[in-house]
Design an enzyme around this catalytic site. Structure first.
Site, PDB file in Angstrom:
ATOM      1  CG  LEU A 158      -9.927  42.786  21.356  1.00 59.87           C
ATOM      2  CD1 LEU A 158     -10.884  44.241  21.586  1.00 59.87           C
ATOM      3  CD2 LEU A 158      -9.995  42.214  22.809  1.00 59.87           C
ATOM      4  CG  ASP A 159      -6.946  44.816  20.153  1.00 57.38           C
ATOM      5  OD1 ASP A 159      -7.671  45.858  20.132  1.00 57.38           O
ATOM      6  OD2 ASP A 159      -6.601  44.186  20.986  1.00 57.38           O
TER       7      ASP A 159
END
Length: 294
Positions: free
Chosen positions: A225-226
């Protein structure tokens, strides 16, 4: 006169540029723009060449004839027709500023893409999308139906022939399987200047830390994530007097601009994956021109 873009990635060595230039000249092609980069840390070479086929040679012939030239350098290469627009699926939840911005840029030709579908887990933007004569798909996502919902999403992508998914503030985490299947073909806009303030509520995190700059980051989506390779970023200054709601409002314009610039770079074949980073070449002359003024 047909216009093409050639993208090349390979190990850095002598003779690459000469081989490409000689090949294009031998095929009656005129180079109109060229960018290259040697990464001395990884030993990789990246090149993007825009050219016009003055002799009328088509892409299939170019690809077939270039293969023997590329082989000694172990090149990963592709020829792209500048006249063919990339098919894009936009995914959105309930924040519509990026969607609205993309639709406007698409409408005036500033973002020359073919929007083949908009997918949302809410009905908020159905009328807006349908009024643009774009297919709208509402696919609800819950903890219980997430695998089935993603299967529906991928069915839309495959049926429409989409080459790129853009997450215009789509507030659902994609599965590892979908990220891997669409590797390098999903762009997300994150409302933070990564790597700071990942995950949920980044503006609230920024407010609590008292930062003086907030920003936005467009990146390729990965299973982490990210953490995907960053394509584009920008910032806006804030002061101690701004509230968390101010952060959200000030961030909207930055998000929209960063997102559109990242998509523009991707569709014009200016972005090259380089491990966990990217190489992003500048736009060719005329690359930002719009078909219409507004």
């Amino acid at each position: 006169m047909s216009k093409y873009v050639l993208t090349v990635t390979c190990k850095s060595t002598r003779g690459i540029v000469a081989a490409i230039s000689n090949f294009l000249a031998d095929h009656d092609c005129n180079i109109t723009d060229s960018s290259q980069f040697d990464d001395f840390e990884t030993g990789k070479f990246f090149m993007r060449v825009s050219f016009a086929s003055e002799g009328g040679v088509d892409r299939d012939v170019l690809e077939k004839d270039f293969a023997p030239v590329a082989a000694p350098f172990d090149m990963y290469f592709a020829f792209h027709d500048e006249g063919e627009k990339v098919k894009v699926v936009i995914m959105v939840s309930r924040f519509g500023h990026c969607l609205n911005d993309l639709l406007y840029r698409w409408r005036i030709g500033a973002l020359p893409i073919d929007i083949v579908a908009v997918i949302s887990n809410h009905m908020d933007y159905q009328k807006l999308v349908v009024n643009h004569d774009i297919p709208f798909h509402c696919i609800k996502v819950t903890k219980e139906n997430k695998p089935q919902a993603e299967a529906q999403i991928m069915q839309v992508v495959e049926d429409s022939g989409a080459e790129l998914i853009v997450l215009a503030r789509y507030m659902q985490i994609l599965s590892d399987q979908m990220c891997q299947k669409m590797s390098g073909r999903i762009i997300n806009i994150h409302h933070s200047f990564l790597p700071s303030f990942k995950g949920a509520n980044p503006y609230k995190q920024a407010f609590e830390r008292g930062v003086k700059l907030i920003g936005a980051t467009a990146h390729y989506v990965t299973a982490d994530l990210d953490e995907g390779p960053i394509i584009e970023q920008d910032t806006v200054r804030i002061t101690h007097a701004q509230s968390p709601d101010d952060y959200v409002s000030l961030g909207r314009d930055v998000e929209a601009q960063v997102f559109s610039r990242a998509i523009h770079a991707h569709i014009h074949r200016r972005v090259f994956l380089n491990g966990n980073k990217t190489v992003v070449f500048p736009a060719s002359p005329g690359g930002y021109a719009s078909e219409r003024m507004g």
